[in-house]
Scaffold this motif. Sequence first.
Motif, PDB file in Angstrom:
ATOM      1  N   ARG A 332       0.797  -1.221   0.000  1.00  0.00           N
ATOM      2  CA  ARG A 332       0.000   0.000   0.000  1.00  0.00           C
ATOM      3  C   ARG A 332       0.834   1.278   0.000  1.00  0.00           C
ATOM      4  O   ARG A 332       0.287   2.373  -0.178  1.00  0.00           O
ATOM      5  CB  ARG A 332      -0.959  -0.026   1.194  1.00  0.00           C
ATOM      6  CG  ARG A 332      -1.991  -1.145   1.063  1.00  0.00           C
ATOM      7  CD  ARG A 332      -2.789  -1.383   2.327  1.00  0.00           C
ATOM      8  NE  ARG A 332      -3.641  -2.576   2.203  1.00  0.00           N
ATOM      9  CZ  ARG A 332      -4.412  -3.055   3.165  1.00  0.00           C
ATOM     10  NH1 ARG A 332      -4.437  -2.442   4.365  1.00  0.00           N
ATOM     11  NH2 ARG A 332      -5.126  -4.147   2.971  1.00  0.00           N
ATOM     12  N   THR A 333       2.134   1.155   0.188  1.00  0.00           N
ATOM     13  CA  THR A 333       3.010   2.320   0.061  1.00  0.00           C
ATOM     14  C   THR A 333       3.806   2.300  -1.241  1.00  0.00           C
ATOM     15  O   THR A 333       4.332   3.329  -1.661  1.00  0.00           O
ATOM     16  CB  THR A 333       3.995   2.402   1.249  1.00  0.00           C
ATOM     17  OG1 THR A 333       4.760   1.195   1.321  1.00  0.00           O
ATOM     18  CG2 THR A 333       3.245   2.615   2.560  1.00  0.00           C
ATOM     19  N   THR A 334       3.895   1.131  -1.873  1.00  0.00           N
ATOM     20  CA  THR A 334       4.641   1.024  -3.130  1.00  0.00           C
ATOM     21  C   THR A 334       3.804   1.514  -4.305  1.00  0.00           C
ATOM     22  O   THR A 334       4.332   2.101  -5.261  1.00  0.00           O
ATOM     23  CB  THR A 334       5.078  -0.427  -3.379  1.00  0.00           C
ATOM     24  OG1 THR A 334       5.917  -0.858  -2.308  1.00  0.00           O
ATOM     25  CG2 THR A 334       5.842  -0.562  -4.692  1.00  0.00           C
ATOM     26  N   PHE A 335       2.488   1.277  -4.242  1.00  0.00           N
ATOM     27  CA  PHE A 335       1.606   1.608  -5.359  1.00  0.00           C
ATOM     28  C   PHE A 335       0.627   2.710  -4.970  1.00  0.00           C
ATOM     29  O   PHE A 335       0.349   2.932  -3.787  1.00  0.00           O
ATOM     30  CB  PHE A 335       0.843   0.352  -5.805  1.00  0.00           C
ATOM     31  CG  PHE A 335       1.736  -0.788  -6.215  1.00  0.00           C
ATOM     32  CD1 PHE A 335       2.292  -0.820  -7.474  1.00  0.00           C
ATOM     33  CD2 PHE A 335       2.031  -1.810  -5.317  1.00  0.00           C
ATOM     34  CE1 PHE A 335       3.118  -1.872  -7.857  1.00  0.00           C
ATOM     35  CE2 PHE A 335       2.853  -2.862  -5.682  1.00  0.00           C
ATOM     36  CZ  PHE A 335       3.408  -2.886  -6.954  1.00  0.00           C
ATOM     37  N   THR A 336       0.121   3.400  -5.982  1.00  0.00           N
ATOM     38  CA  THR A 336      -0.871   4.456  -5.736  1.00  0.00           C
ATOM     39  C   THR A 336      -2.239   4.101  -6.304  1.00  0.00           C
ATOM     40  O   THR A 336      -3.208   4.810  -6.073  1.00  0.00           O
ATOM     41  CB  THR A 336      -0.396   5.787  -6.355  1.00  0.00           C
ATOM     42  OG1 THR A 336      -0.237   5.631  -7.774  1.00  0.00           O
ATOM     43  CG2 THR A 336       0.912   6.243  -5.725  1.00  0.00           C
ATOM     44  N   SER A 337      -2.327   2.988  -7.046  1.00  0.00           N
ATOM     45  CA  SER A 337      -3.612   2.517  -7.566  1.00  0.00           C
ATOM     46  C   SER A 337      -3.504   1.032  -7.875  1.00  0.00           C
ATOM     47  O   SER A 337      -2.396   0.506  -8.064  1.00  0.00           O
ATOM     48  CB  SER A 337      -4.008   3.276  -8.833  1.00  0.00           C
ATOM     49  OG  SER A 337      -3.182   2.908  -9.926  1.00  0.00           O
ATOM     50  N   GLU A 340      -1.699  -0.055 -11.091  1.00  0.00           N
ATOM     51  CA  GLU A 340      -0.235  -0.035 -11.106  1.00  0.00           C
ATOM     52  C   GLU A 340       0.360  -1.395 -10.751  1.00  0.00           C
ATOM     53  O   GLU A 340       1.525  -1.654 -11.046  1.00  0.00           O
ATOM     54  CB  GLU A 340       0.299   0.997 -10.096  1.00  0.00           C
ATOM     55  CG  GLU A 340       0.216   2.437 -10.552  1.00  0.00           C
ATOM     56  CD  GLU A 340       0.888   3.376  -9.562  1.00  0.00           C
ATOM     57  OE1 GLU A 340       1.373   2.891  -8.513  1.00  0.00           O
ATOM     58  OE2 GLU A 340       0.902   4.578  -9.816  1.00  0.00           O
ATOM     59  N   GLN A 346       8.338  -2.106 -10.195  1.00  0.00           N
ATOM     60  CA  GLN A 346       7.671  -1.781  -8.938  1.00  0.00           C
ATOM     61  C   GLN A 346       7.300  -3.029  -8.161  1.00  0.00           C
ATOM     62  O   GLN A 346       7.565  -3.135  -6.957  1.00  0.00           O
ATOM     63  CB  GLN A 346       6.408  -0.954  -9.213  1.00  0.00           C
ATOM     64  CG  GLN A 346       6.596   0.552  -9.112  1.00  0.00           C
ATOM     65  CD  GLN A 346       5.263   1.273  -9.258  1.00  0.00           C
ATOM     66  OE1 GLN A 346       4.607   1.181 -10.298  1.00  0.00           O
ATOM     67  NE2 GLN A 346       4.867   1.992  -8.225  1.00  0.00           N
ATOM     68  N   TRP A 468      -4.497  -4.827  -1.853  1.00  0.00           N
ATOM     69  CA  TRP A 468      -4.814  -3.441  -2.218  1.00  0.00           C
ATOM     70  C   TRP A 468      -6.308  -3.169  -2.054  1.00  0.00           C
ATOM     71  O   TRP A 468      -6.704  -2.107  -1.564  1.00  0.00           O
ATOM     72  CB  TRP A 468      -4.382  -3.177  -3.657  1.00  0.00           C
ATOM     73  CG  TRP A 468      -4.667  -1.758  -4.095  1.00  0.00           C
ATOM     74  CD1 TRP A 468      -5.716  -1.310  -4.837  1.00  0.00           C
ATOM     75  CD2 TRP A 468      -3.899  -0.601  -3.764  1.00  0.00           C
ATOM     76  NE1 TRP A 468      -5.663   0.045  -5.011  1.00  0.00           N
ATOM     77  CE2 TRP A 468      -4.545   0.524  -4.364  1.00  0.00           C
ATOM     78  CE3 TRP A 468      -2.726  -0.391  -3.044  1.00  0.00           C
ATOM     79  CZ2 TRP A 468      -4.052   1.818  -4.242  1.00  0.00           C
ATOM     80  CZ3 TRP A 468      -2.227   0.900  -2.927  1.00  0.00           C
ATOM     81  CH2 TRP A 468      -2.898   1.986  -3.518  1.00  0.00           C
ATOM     82  N   THR A 522     -10.198   2.069  -1.732  1.00  0.00           N
ATOM     83  CA  THR A 522      -9.651   1.533  -2.979  1.00  0.00           C
ATOM     84  C   THR A 522     -10.633   0.693  -3.787  1.00  0.00           C
ATOM     85  O   THR A 522     -10.473   0.564  -4.995  1.00  0.00           O
ATOM     86  CB  THR A 522      -8.410   0.658  -2.697  1.00  0.00           C
ATOM     87  OG1 THR A 522      -8.786  -0.436  -1.847  1.00  0.00           O
ATOM     88  CG2 THR A 522      -7.301   1.467  -2.033  1.00  0.00           C
ATOM     89  N   GLU A 525     -12.089   1.438  -7.344  1.00  0.00           N
ATOM     90  CA  GLU A 525     -11.334   1.240  -8.585  1.00  0.00           C
ATOM     91  C   GLU A 525     -11.763  -0.065  -9.262  1.00  0.00           C
ATOM     92  O   GLU A 525     -11.986  -0.100 -10.479  1.00  0.00           O
ATOM     93  CB  GLU A 525      -9.831   1.173  -8.291  1.00  0.00           C
ATOM     94  CG  GLU A 525      -9.234   2.422  -7.669  1.00  0.00           C
ATOM     95  CD  GLU A 525      -7.768   2.205  -7.300  1.00  0.00           C
ATOM     96  OE1 GLU A 525      -7.131   1.314  -7.896  1.00  0.00           O
ATOM     97  OE2 GLU A 525      -7.274   2.905  -6.414  1.00  0.00           O
TER      98      GLU A 525
END
Length: 532
Positions: A332-337, A340, A346, A468, A522, A525
Motif C-alpha cells: 500500500r506504500t509502493t503503489f498508488t492505484s 499499477e 515496482q 490493495w 480503494t 477502482e
Amino acid sequence: MLVVQSLAVALMYMGLALVLYVLGLFGYRVTLHPLSRYSGPPLGKFTDCYSLYHAALKRLHLAIWQNHLNYGPVVRLGPNKLVFNSITALRDIYNNERLSKSRAYLVAMQAPGVHNIFDVLDKQAHRAKRKLIGQALTQRSMKSFEPIIIQQTNVFLKIIYESSRGPATGAINVTPPCKYLGFDIVSLLAFGQPLNTLTTSKNRFIAGGIAVGNFFQNVRMQYPRLAQLRLTEALNLFANVRKARARNRALVEKLITDRLAEGVDARHDLYSIVAGSIDTKGNGNIRHSEFWAESLFFLPAGGDTTSTCLAALFFYLSRNPICYKKLCEEIRTTFTSGSEIRDGQQLRSCEYLRACIDEALRVAPPVPGALWREQPPTDRVEEEIVIDGHVIPRGTQVGVSLYSLHHNSEYFPDPFAYKPERWLSHTSETQRSAMHEAWSPFSLGPRACAGKAMAYMEVSLLIGKTLWYFDFETAQGVEGQLGAGKEGDTTGRDRLSEYQIYDTFGTTHDGPNLVFHAREETIWELLKEAAD
C-alpha cells in the motif's frame, strides 16, 4: 479320488514353494541386498507396499519426513529406494547427467508410445520438449500474456467482493477459487480458450478430475507393479477415478479440437508456439498426438500447483498478524492505484512479498514428495555414481523429498514456523546461502519446472491486488480451523499452525476459510473497472 488327492498335494507343494520363495526373497533383501546396510522402516526393506500404503493415505511426504527424523539423512524407503535429505544429495541427484527419471514415470503415459514432458525418460527428447514448451513460459512470453492474467485476477477479486457482501459471518474457502483461477489462466495460455470455472459451474469438474487423476498416478508410481500387472483394472479398483479422468479427457479433447479448427496464429497460446514442431493431429487420432499428451500435463502443472502456494499464503498471512501488517504496508506504500500492480520493476521491488511467497513455497511445496531418479541401463560408464558420499548400486532409485528437505532444521531453524524474514538481509550470509541451496520448490537441473516465471507473476499479482482492495482475517470458530492441523493427530498433522497439504505427487488441500472486508478507499477502482 486319487486325482483330487494328487491335485491337493501339488497345490500344497506349490504353496510351500511360494512361501519359501517369499521368505528367501525377504531374507535376501534384509541381509544380502546391496542396500541392506541402510536403515529405514522395516516394511520398506521388504516391499514397496510401504510407499503404496502412505501414498494411498496421501501422507507419503509426512512418512518420509518422520523416517528422516528416526533414521537420519539417508533412508531405505523401499527394497531398491534411497531417499535423501541433504543439500549435497539434492545437487548430486538432480544435476547429475548420468541419472534419468525413474521408469516408474512411464505409468503416467496417456497413450502408447506418446510421451509428454513429464513422463519422457530420454534426455534428448526431454530437452527438445523442454525447449519447445519453454517458449510459452519465458519471462518475455509471460509479459505478453500478462493482460489475460490480470483480467482473470480481476474476475477473482470481483467474486471475492460479491461474496464478502453476504452474511456478516459468511466466510470464503479460498481453495476452490484459487484452483479455478489457475485452470482458467492455463486454459487460455494453452488453448486460447477460457474454461470459465471462476464464473460458472459447467467445467468445474475438471478440478476434481485432475485431483483424483494425480492421486491415481502417484499410487501407481510408488508401486509400479500395480500398472504392470494391470491389477487396478483386474480388481476394478479406482473405477470412480477412471470415470473422472475420462470426463476430463473429453473436455481436453474438445478444447484441442476447437483450437485446431482455428488458424495457427489466431491466438497467442501454447498451440501457436508448438504447432509447427510437434504432432498435433496424431495421425487422425487426437489422443495419440503430442499436443494431446502435453495438454494433459499442462493443465495440472500450470493450473493446480499455483493454487497450493496461493492457499498457503492466505493461510499463513491470516494467522501471522505481524507478517500480514508488514506486507500490507509494503503493497500500500509502493503503489498508488490497483492498476499499477502489474509485472515490472515496482512489483519486483516488493522484497517482503517475494519473501512471503518463497516462505509459502518452502513450508507447502506444490510437489512435496521425492522425484525419483535412477541410473539408466544405457549408462555404460564404469565409474560409480556417488550421492552425498554414498556409492549407489545399479538398479537403485534415489530422490529427495522436498517437504522433508524444506523442514530440515539444519538448513531452516524452527522449520515449521512461517518466517518470511528468514529470506531477508538480516539473516546471516552463511544461513541464507544454505537456505537458498536447500530451497527447491521448482526442482533444479534440466528437469526443473519451466513454469517458474508464470507462477511468480500469477501469485504476486493476485496477492498484491487482494491486499490493495481488501483486508482479510481467519473465520471464527470451527470454520476458521479448516486447513490447519489437529491437536493429538498421530499421523504428522498435529501442528495447529501448519497448513495441511495432501501428497498426490502434486498436492490437494482445503481452506482456509477467510472473511474479506473491502477497503472503501480503494475498492471503487475495482467496481469502476467492472462497470466499464
